[in-house]
Design a protein around this motif. Structure first.
Motif, PDB file in Angstrom:
ATOM      1  N   LEU A   3       0.825  -1.211   0.000  1.00 20.60           N
ATOM      2  CA  LEU A   3       0.000   0.000   0.000  1.00 20.60           C
ATOM      3  C   LEU A   3       0.859   1.261   0.000  1.00 20.60           C
ATOM      4  CD1 LEU A   3      -2.827  -1.034   2.504  1.00 20.60           C
ATOM      5  CD2 LEU A   3      -3.057  -0.670   0.049  1.00 20.60           C
ATOM      6  N   ALA A   4       1.978   1.232   0.766  1.00 12.91           N
ATOM      7  CA  ALA A   4       2.879   2.391   0.771  1.00 12.91           C
ATOM      8  C   ALA A   4       3.472   2.616  -0.618  1.00 12.91           C
ATOM      9  CB  ALA A   4       3.985   2.177   1.798  1.00 12.91           C
ATOM     10  N   LYS A   5       3.904   1.513  -1.286  1.00 14.17           N
ATOM     11  CA  LYS A   5       4.430   1.647  -2.654  1.00 14.17           C
ATOM     12  C   LYS A   5       3.366   2.167  -3.607  1.00 14.17           C
ATOM     13  CE  LYS A   5       7.958  -1.952  -2.290  1.00 14.17           C
ATOM     14  NZ  LYS A   5       8.412  -3.270  -2.800  1.00 14.17           N
ATOM     15  N   MET A   6       2.139   1.710  -3.408  1.00 18.55           N
ATOM     16  CA  MET A   6       1.047   2.166  -4.272  1.00 18.55           C
ATOM     17  C   MET A   6       0.800   3.663  -4.088  1.00 18.55           C
ATOM     18  SD  MET A   6      -2.792   0.589  -4.540  1.00 18.55           S
ATOM     19  CE  MET A   6      -2.129  -1.042  -4.837  1.00 18.55           C
ATOM     20  N   ASP A   7       0.874   4.127  -2.837  1.00 17.16           N
ATOM     21  CA  ASP A   7       0.722   5.567  -2.600  1.00 17.16           C
ATOM     22  C   ASP A   7       1.810   6.368  -3.309  1.00 17.16           C
ATOM     23  OD1 ASP A   7      -1.507   5.147  -1.069  1.00 17.16           O
ATOM     24  OD2 ASP A   7      -0.407   5.089   0.824  1.00 17.16           O
ATOM     25  N   ILE A   8       3.056   5.849  -3.261  1.00 16.46           N
ATOM     26  CA  ILE A   8       4.150   6.537  -3.947  1.00 16.46           C
ATOM     27  C   ILE A   8       3.905   6.568  -5.451  1.00 16.46           C
ATOM     28  CG2 ILE A   8       6.609   6.389  -4.479  1.00 16.46           C
ATOM     29  CD1 ILE A   8       6.976   5.209  -1.655  1.00 16.46           C
ATOM     30  N   LEU A   9       3.464   5.428  -6.006  1.00 16.97           N
ATOM     31  CA  LEU A   9       3.191   5.374  -7.444  1.00 16.97           C
ATOM     32  C   LEU A   9       2.061   6.319  -7.835  1.00 16.97           C
ATOM     33  CD1 LEU A   9       3.492   1.533  -8.100  1.00 16.97           C
ATOM     34  CD2 LEU A   9       5.077   3.320  -8.817  1.00 16.97           C
ATOM     35  N   VAL A  10       1.046   6.416  -6.973  1.00 15.55           N
ATOM     36  CA  VAL A  10      -0.064   7.336  -7.265  1.00 15.55           C
ATOM     37  C   VAL A  10       0.433   8.781  -7.280  1.00 15.55           C
ATOM     38  CG1 VAL A  10      -2.212   8.258  -6.310  1.00 15.55           C
ATOM     39  CG2 VAL A  10      -1.881   5.803  -6.452  1.00 15.55           C
ATOM     40  N   THR A  11       1.288   9.124  -6.307  1.00 11.24           N
ATOM     41  CA  THR A  11       1.843  10.488  -6.273  1.00 11.24           C
ATOM     42  C   THR A  11       2.677  10.775  -7.518  1.00 11.24           C
ATOM     43  OG1 THR A  11       1.920  10.332  -3.861  1.00 11.24           O
ATOM     44  CG2 THR A  11       3.193  12.079  -4.888  1.00 11.24           C
ATOM     45  N   GLU A  12       3.533   9.819  -7.899  1.00 12.57           N
ATOM     46  CA  GLU A  12       4.354  10.007  -9.096  1.00 12.57           C
ATOM     47  C   GLU A  12       3.486  10.105 -10.355  1.00 12.57           C
ATOM     48  OE1 GLU A  12       7.067   6.780  -9.138  1.00 12.57           O
ATOM     49  OE2 GLU A  12       8.346   7.596  -7.546  1.00 12.57           O
ATOM     50  N   THR A  13       2.416   9.307 -10.397  1.00 13.27           N
ATOM     51  CA  THR A  13       1.518   9.370 -11.558  1.00 13.27           C
ATOM     52  C   THR A  13       0.821  10.719 -11.645  1.00 13.27           C
ATOM     53  OG1 THR A  13       1.138   6.985 -11.318  1.00 13.27           O
ATOM     54  CG2 THR A  13      -0.410   8.195 -12.702  1.00 13.27           C
ATOM     55  N   GLU A  14       0.406  11.259 -10.498  1.00 12.45           N
ATOM     56  CA  GLU A  14      -0.213  12.591 -10.506  1.00 12.45           C
ATOM     57  C   GLU A  14       0.768  13.656 -10.986  1.00 12.45           C
ATOM     58  OE1 GLU A  14      -1.599  13.118  -6.562  1.00 12.45           O
ATOM     59  OE2 GLU A  14      -3.411  11.865  -6.821  1.00 12.45           O
ATOM     60  N   GLU A  15       2.026  13.573 -10.504  1.00 13.45           N
ATOM     61  CA  GLU A  15       3.033  14.535 -10.960  1.00 13.45           C
ATOM     62  C   GLU A  15       3.274  14.402 -12.464  1.00 13.45           C
ATOM     63  OE1 GLU A  15       6.465  13.815  -8.635  1.00 13.45           O
ATOM     64  OE2 GLU A  15       5.641  14.706  -6.788  1.00 13.45           O
ATOM     65  N   LEU A  16       3.344  13.146 -12.949  1.00 14.91           N
ATOM     66  CA  LEU A  16       3.540  12.924 -14.384  1.00 14.91           C
ATOM     67  C   LEU A  16       2.372  13.474 -15.192  1.00 14.91           C
ATOM     68  CD1 LEU A  16       5.275  11.657 -16.592  1.00 14.91           C
ATOM     69  CD2 LEU A  16       4.060   9.505 -16.206  1.00 14.91           C
ATOM     70  N   ALA A  17       1.149  13.295 -14.685  1.00 16.56           N
ATOM     71  CA  ALA A  17      -0.020  13.830 -15.392  1.00 16.56           C
ATOM     72  C   ALA A  17       0.033  15.356 -15.448  1.00 16.56           C
ATOM     73  CB  ALA A  17      -1.294  13.359 -14.704  1.00 16.56           C
ATOM     74  N   GLU A  18       0.451  15.986 -14.342  1.00 15.69           N
ATOM     75  CA  GLU A  18       0.586  17.449 -14.343  1.00 15.69           C
ATOM     76  C   GLU A  18       1.642  17.903 -15.356  1.00 15.69           C
ATOM     77  OE1 GLU A  18       1.419  18.636 -10.398  1.00 15.69           O
ATOM     78  OE2 GLU A  18      -0.601  18.177  -9.627  1.00 15.69           O
TER      79      GLU A  18
END
Length: 204
Positions: A139-154
Protein backbone atom coordinates in the motif's frame (compact mmCIF):
# COMPACT_ATOMS: atom_id res chain seq x y z
CA UNK A 1 -43.45 -52.97 79.09
CA UNK A 2 -40.01 -54.38 78.35
CA UNK A 3 -37.05 -52.13 78.85
CA UNK A 4 -35.09 -51.05 75.80
CA UNK A 5 -32.15 -53.27 75.18
CA UNK A 6 -28.85 -51.43 75.05
CA UNK A 7 -27.82 -53.66 72.11
CA UNK A 8 -30.85 -52.59 69.99
CA UNK A 9 -29.63 -49.75 67.73
CA UNK A 10 -33.11 -48.26 67.41
CA UNK A 11 -33.44 -47.97 71.14
CA UNK A 12 -30.12 -46.16 71.56
CA UNK A 13 -30.57 -42.43 70.85
CA UNK A 14 -27.95 -40.92 68.59
CA UNK A 15 -26.13 -37.64 69.15
CA UNK A 16 -28.39 -35.67 66.79
CA UNK A 17 -31.50 -36.93 68.58
CA UNK A 18 -30.08 -36.04 71.95
CA UNK A 19 -29.13 -32.57 70.70
CA UNK A 20 -32.62 -31.97 69.29
CA UNK A 21 -34.24 -33.17 72.50
CA UNK A 22 -32.03 -30.79 74.46
CA UNK A 23 -32.96 -27.86 72.15
CA UNK A 24 -36.66 -28.70 72.45
CA UNK A 25 -36.39 -28.97 76.22
CA UNK A 26 -34.58 -25.64 76.46
CA UNK A 27 -37.11 -23.89 74.21
CA UNK A 28 -34.65 -22.95 71.50
CA UNK A 29 -36.43 -25.16 68.96
CA UNK A 30 -40.17 -25.75 69.09
CA UNK A 31 -42.04 -28.76 67.80
CA UNK A 32 -43.67 -26.63 65.09
CA UNK A 33 -40.30 -25.50 63.79
CA UNK A 34 -39.17 -29.11 63.61
CA UNK A 35 -42.30 -30.09 61.67
CA UNK A 36 -41.79 -27.19 59.23
CA UNK A 37 -38.18 -28.23 58.68
CA UNK A 38 -39.22 -31.84 58.06
CA UNK A 39 -41.90 -30.75 55.54
CA UNK A 40 -39.42 -28.48 53.73
CA UNK A 41 -36.92 -31.32 53.55
CA UNK A 42 -39.57 -33.67 52.15
CA UNK A 43 -40.54 -31.08 49.54
CA UNK A 44 -36.92 -30.56 48.46
CA UNK A 45 -36.26 -34.30 48.18
CA UNK A 46 -39.62 -35.28 46.69
CA UNK A 47 -38.19 -35.84 43.18
CA UNK A 48 -35.66 -38.27 44.67
CA UNK A 49 -37.51 -40.29 47.25
CA UNK A 50 -41.13 -40.05 46.07
CA UNK A 51 -42.43 -43.47 44.89
CA UNK A 52 -43.85 -42.01 41.65
CA UNK A 53 -40.52 -40.55 40.55
CA UNK A 54 -38.68 -43.65 41.66
CA UNK A 55 -41.05 -45.79 39.56
CA UNK A 56 -40.44 -43.60 36.49
CA UNK A 57 -36.68 -43.84 36.93
CA UNK A 58 -36.89 -47.60 37.40
CA UNK A 59 -38.96 -47.84 34.20
CA UNK A 60 -36.37 -45.78 32.25
CA UNK A 61 -33.55 -47.93 33.59
CA UNK A 62 -35.47 -51.08 32.64
CA UNK A 63 -35.98 -49.81 29.07
CA UNK A 64 -32.30 -48.97 28.77
CA UNK A 65 -31.39 -52.40 30.12
CA UNK A 66 -33.66 -54.09 27.54
CA UNK A 67 -32.08 -52.01 24.76
CA UNK A 68 -28.56 -52.94 25.88
CA UNK A 69 -29.54 -56.61 26.05
CA UNK A 70 -30.88 -56.42 22.49
CA UNK A 71 -27.61 -54.80 21.36
CA UNK A 72 -25.58 -57.51 23.03
CA UNK A 73 -27.66 -60.19 21.29
CA UNK A 74 -27.05 -58.51 17.91
CA UNK A 75 -23.42 -57.64 18.67
CA UNK A 76 -21.97 -59.85 15.95
CA UNK A 77 -24.36 -58.53 13.27
CA UNK A 78 -23.80 -54.92 14.31
CA UNK A 79 -20.03 -55.34 14.20
CA UNK A 80 -20.22 -56.78 10.68
CA UNK A 81 -22.59 -54.00 9.62
CA UNK A 82 -20.25 -51.33 10.93
CA UNK A 83 -17.28 -52.85 9.13
CA UNK A 84 -19.19 -52.94 5.83
CA UNK A 85 -19.22 -49.62 3.89
CA UNK A 86 -22.63 -48.08 3.31
CA UNK A 87 -21.78 -46.23 0.10
CA UNK A 88 -23.98 -46.81 -2.95
CA UNK A 89 -26.83 -47.96 -0.76
CA UNK A 90 -30.25 -46.44 -0.31
CA UNK A 91 -30.96 -45.37 3.23
CA UNK A 92 -34.66 -45.26 4.09
CA UNK A 93 -35.73 -41.81 5.26
CA UNK A 94 -39.22 -40.98 6.40
CA UNK A 95 -41.25 -38.52 4.36
CA UNK A 96 -41.47 -35.99 7.16
CA UNK A 97 -37.70 -35.55 7.06
CA UNK A 98 -37.39 -35.10 3.27
CA UNK A 99 -37.48 -31.28 3.36
CA UNK A 100 -34.83 -31.23 6.06
CA UNK A 101 -32.73 -33.61 3.97
CA UNK A 102 -32.97 -31.27 0.96
CA UNK A 103 -31.76 -28.36 3.11
CA UNK A 104 -28.99 -30.56 4.52
CA UNK A 105 -27.82 -31.51 1.02
CA UNK A 106 -27.72 -27.83 0.00
CA UNK A 107 -25.58 -27.06 3.04
CA UNK A 108 -23.31 -30.02 2.27
CA UNK A 109 -22.80 -28.92 -1.35
CA UNK A 110 -22.07 -25.35 -0.25
CA UNK A 111 -19.62 -26.63 2.36
CA UNK A 112 -17.81 -28.84 -0.17
CA UNK A 113 -17.57 -25.97 -2.68
CA UNK A 114 -16.00 -23.65 -0.09
CA UNK A 115 -13.93 -26.33 1.62
CA UNK A 116 -10.69 -25.64 -0.26
CA UNK A 117 -10.97 -21.88 0.30
CA UNK A 118 -11.70 -22.40 4.01
CA UNK A 119 -8.74 -24.77 4.36
CA UNK A 120 -6.49 -22.26 2.61
CA UNK A 121 -7.70 -19.56 5.02
CA UNK A 122 -6.93 -21.80 7.97
CA UNK A 123 -3.46 -22.53 6.58
CA UNK A 124 -2.78 -18.80 6.17
CA UNK A 125 -3.71 -17.94 9.77
CA UNK A 126 -0.13 -18.50 11.12
CA UNK A 127 1.24 -16.23 8.35
CA UNK A 128 -1.34 -13.51 8.92
CA UNK A 129 1.09 -11.02 10.52
CA UNK A 130 3.61 -11.40 7.71
CA UNK A 131 0.85 -11.00 5.12
CA UNK A 132 -0.37 -7.83 6.83
CA UNK A 133 3.15 -6.37 6.81
CA UNK A 134 3.53 -7.22 3.13
CA UNK A 135 0.17 -5.61 2.40
CA UNK A 136 1.18 -2.46 4.29
CA UNK A 137 4.40 -2.21 2.26
CA UNK A 138 2.47 -2.75 -0.97
CA UNK A 139 0.00 0.00 0.00
CA UNK A 140 2.88 2.39 0.77
CA UNK A 141 4.43 1.65 -2.65
CA UNK A 142 1.05 2.17 -4.27
CA UNK A 143 0.72 5.57 -2.60
CA UNK A 144 4.15 6.54 -3.95
CA UNK A 145 3.19 5.37 -7.44
CA UNK A 146 -0.06 7.34 -7.26
CA UNK A 147 1.84 10.49 -6.27
CA UNK A 148 4.35 10.01 -9.10
CA UNK A 149 1.52 9.37 -11.56
CA UNK A 150 -0.21 12.59 -10.51
CA UNK A 151 3.03 14.54 -10.96
CA UNK A 152 3.54 12.92 -14.38
CA UNK A 153 -0.02 13.83 -15.39
CA UNK A 154 0.59 17.45 -14.34
CA UNK A 155 3.82 17.54 -16.38
CA UNK A 156 2.01 16.11 -19.40
CA UNK A 157 -0.68 18.78 -19.10
CA UNK A 158 1.97 21.51 -18.89
CA UNK A 159 3.78 20.06 -21.91
CA UNK A 160 0.50 20.05 -23.86
CA UNK A 161 -0.06 23.70 -23.00
CA UNK A 162 3.44 24.54 -24.17
CA UNK A 163 2.89 22.60 -27.39
CA UNK A 164 -0.33 24.51 -27.98
CA UNK A 165 1.48 27.82 -27.48
CA UNK A 166 4.25 26.74 -29.88
CA UNK A 167 1.69 25.56 -32.41
CA UNK A 168 -0.13 28.86 -32.19
CA UNK A 169 3.16 30.80 -32.77
CA UNK A 170 4.29 28.73 -35.76
CA UNK A 171 1.79 30.24 -38.25
CA UNK A 172 2.86 33.76 -37.17
CA UNK A 173 6.55 32.93 -37.65
CA UNK A 174 5.84 31.37 -41.03
CA UNK A 175 3.80 34.41 -42.03
CA UNK A 176 6.67 36.72 -41.06
CA UNK A 177 9.15 34.61 -43.02
CA UNK A 178 6.89 34.65 -46.07
CA UNK A 179 6.55 38.42 -45.78
CA UNK A 180 10.32 38.86 -45.54
CA UNK A 181 10.86 36.64 -48.55
CA UNK A 182 8.32 38.63 -50.59
CA UNK A 183 10.01 41.88 -49.51
CA UNK A 184 13.41 40.54 -50.58
CA UNK A 185 12.00 39.64 -54.01
CA UNK A 186 10.50 43.09 -54.52
CA UNK A 187 13.75 44.93 -53.70
CA UNK A 188 16.51 43.75 -56.09
CA UNK A 189 20.13 43.93 -54.95
CA UNK A 190 22.35 46.95 -55.88
CA UNK A 191 24.44 46.63 -59.08
CA UNK A 192 28.17 45.78 -58.93
CA UNK A 193 29.34 49.22 -60.15
CA UNK A 194 27.72 50.98 -57.27
CA UNK A 195 29.55 48.73 -54.84
CA UNK A 196 32.88 49.52 -56.51
CA UNK A 197 32.12 53.26 -56.49
CA UNK A 198 31.30 53.10 -52.80
CA UNK A 199 34.55 51.27 -52.09
CA UNK A 200 36.60 53.91 -54.09
CA UNK A 201 35.05 56.78 -52.18
CA UNK A 202 35.82 55.01 -48.92
CA UNK A 203 39.43 54.54 -50.05
CA UNK A 204 39.82 58.26 -50.72
Amino acid sequence: MAAASPRDPESVPNAAGLLLNRFVASGLVTQKNLEIEVLTLEKDTADVVHPLFLAQKCHMLQNMNNHLEALLKEKRFLRQRLLKPICQENLPIEVVYHRYLVHLLELAVNFIEKLEANLETIRNIPHLDANLKTMSKALAKMDILVTETEELAENILKWREQQREVSSRVPKVLAKENALQKHAILMPPLPFDSKVHVQTINAK
